[in-house]
Design a protein around this motif. Structure first.
Motif, PDB file in Angstrom:
ATOM      1  N   ASP A   1       0.805  -1.223   0.000  1.00 39.95           N
ATOM      2  CA  ASP A   1       0.000   0.000   0.000  1.00 39.95           C
ATOM      3  C   ASP A   1       0.837   1.271   0.000  1.00 39.95           C
ATOM      4  O   ASP A   1       0.354   2.337  -0.346  1.00 39.95           O
ATOM      5  N   SER A   2       2.085   1.171   0.419  1.00 39.93           N
ATOM      6  CA  SER A   2       2.909   2.363   0.571  1.00 39.93           C
ATOM      7  C   SER A   2       3.281   3.002  -0.761  1.00 39.93           C
ATOM      8  O   SER A   2       3.738   2.310  -1.682  1.00 39.93           O
ATOM      9  N   PRO A   3       3.132   4.329  -0.890  1.00 41.13           N
ATOM     10  CA  PRO A   3       3.630   5.027  -2.084  1.00 41.13           C
ATOM     11  C   PRO A   3       5.163   4.952  -2.182  1.00 41.13           C
ATOM     12  O   PRO A   3       5.738   5.237  -3.221  1.00 41.13           O
ATOM     13  N   ASP A   4       5.810   4.591  -1.071  1.00 38.66           N
ATOM     14  CA  ASP A   4       7.267   4.466  -1.059  1.00 38.66           C
ATOM     15  C   ASP A   4       7.723   3.046  -1.390  1.00 38.66           C
ATOM     16  O   ASP A   4       8.893   2.709  -1.186  1.00 38.66           O
ATOM     17  N   ALA A   5       6.822   2.230  -1.908  1.00 36.41           N
ATOM     18  CA  ALA A   5       7.158   0.831  -2.170  1.00 36.41           C
ATOM     19  C   ALA A   5       8.357   0.698  -3.099  1.00 36.41           C
ATOM     20  O   ALA A   5       9.206  -0.181  -2.907  1.00 36.41           O
ATOM     21  N   ALA A   6       8.459   1.551  -4.113  1.00 35.99           N
ATOM     22  CA  ALA A   6       9.569   1.445  -5.065  1.00 35.99           C
ATOM     23  C   ALA A   6      10.910   1.606  -4.361  1.00 35.99           C
ATOM     24  O   ALA A   6      11.869   0.874  -4.632  1.00 35.99           O
TER      25      ALA A   6
END
Length: 298
Positions: free
Chosen positions: A120-125
């Motif tokens: 779910d995190s936008p920081d997944a990348a």
């Protein structure tokens, strides 16, 4: 004590599991296109061949577990020559029961449980970039137990299902990632934590995020010279020490801002900035918008 690996997984926010039983017999092969979401596979019995794009093919055996944090294209098959069936994982409907490939009926050559979930995190990348492209674990019974529990929970429509699945996936990720270490691990956080000199420095960064760290201070905690530490950290983790620390601070800051429980000055203090204005300038340059706007848009 702060555990960097647990922190990474907490920030990834894994959830929403889909899993299915797969079996194959005789000549069979399936080619999955690039998926992007994290996926996993456990071999329940038998053997098969896995070829992930840009990685060396490998033979999977009973008890093996594979995690693909970003799931590039891959082919899974038996050992007889065959033109693989092409599958778009984004269009596959939820299957009822076990999916059979190759010869129908009779005892299969291999049985697998495969699945995927989402971060779910936008920081997944950023987080995924710290992990290997593929995690292959052999002979860890705890992983097989967790995978079976995921399969059971996926099939049952019991109350609390989503919460249980989320916790199981977190355990699955931690167990898989901490079972993978050593010199053959690709550059990233896992390899850094497996390095006896670098691990104390990485843990210090995570444990004391507010401290105004310098390369010299981190080198001291690693019992290395400044130049030796810088070279070893960059080669092992894949980022320079201050770059890793900055990216981590920004990832933690985004997580805090999304929760909207702290003021910008409090977030700045939590991630090691002495003033809100300094933090705002750094955050805006890194993210492309000021923290206040980021928080309101999240």
């Amino acid at each position: 004590m702060t555990d960097p690996l647990s922190e990474v997984i907490a920030l990834l926010q894994p959830r929403a599991v889909f899993s299915k039983g797969i079996s194959g017999a005789g000549p069979w092969g399936v080619r999955y296109s690039d998926f992007g979401q994290p996926s996993f596979c456990a071999v329940l019995e038998g053997r098969c061949r896995l070829a992930v794009d840009n990685l060396a093919p490998l033979t999977l055996e009973a008890g093996d577990f594979v995690l693909l944090p970003a799931t590039p294209g891959f082919t899974i098959s038996g050992f007889q020559p065959v033109v693989p069936e092409r599958v778009d994982p984004k269009r596959v409907a939820a299957a009822k029961g076990e999916v059979r490939h190759g010869t129908r009926g009779g005892r299969p050559d291999v049985r697998l449980l495969g699945g995927y979930f989402v971060f779910d995190s936008p920081d997944a990348a950023l987080m995924v970039s710290l992990l290997p492209a593929m995690v292959h674990v052999r002979g860890v019974p705890r992983l097989s137990t967790l995978v079976r529990l995921v399969g059971d929970e996926t099939r049952e429509e019991r109350s609390g299902r989503e919460l249980v699945l989320t916790r199981l996936v977190e355990l699955l990720l931690i167990e898989a990632l901490r079972s993978t270490s050593g010199d053959d691990t690709p550059p990233g956080l896992l390899r850094g934590l497996a390095d006896v000199r670098l691990a104390p420095a990485i843990r210090q960064m995570h444990r004391h995020l507010t401290r105004p760290w310098t390369v010299a201070q981190l080198a001291k905690s690693a019992a290395l010279s400044r130049s030796a530490f810088f070279e070893r950290f960059t080669r092992t983790v894949g980022q320079a020490p201050m770059e890793y620390l900055f990216d981590w601070r920004m990832a933690v800051a985004r997580g805090l801002l999304r929760r909207r429980e702290l003021s910008i000055s409090e977030v700045a203090e939590r991630v090691g900035y002495s003033s809100a204005s300094t933090f705002t300038a750094a955050f805006s340059k890194h993210v492309g918008q000021p923290p206040g706007r980021f928080s309101r848009a999240s």
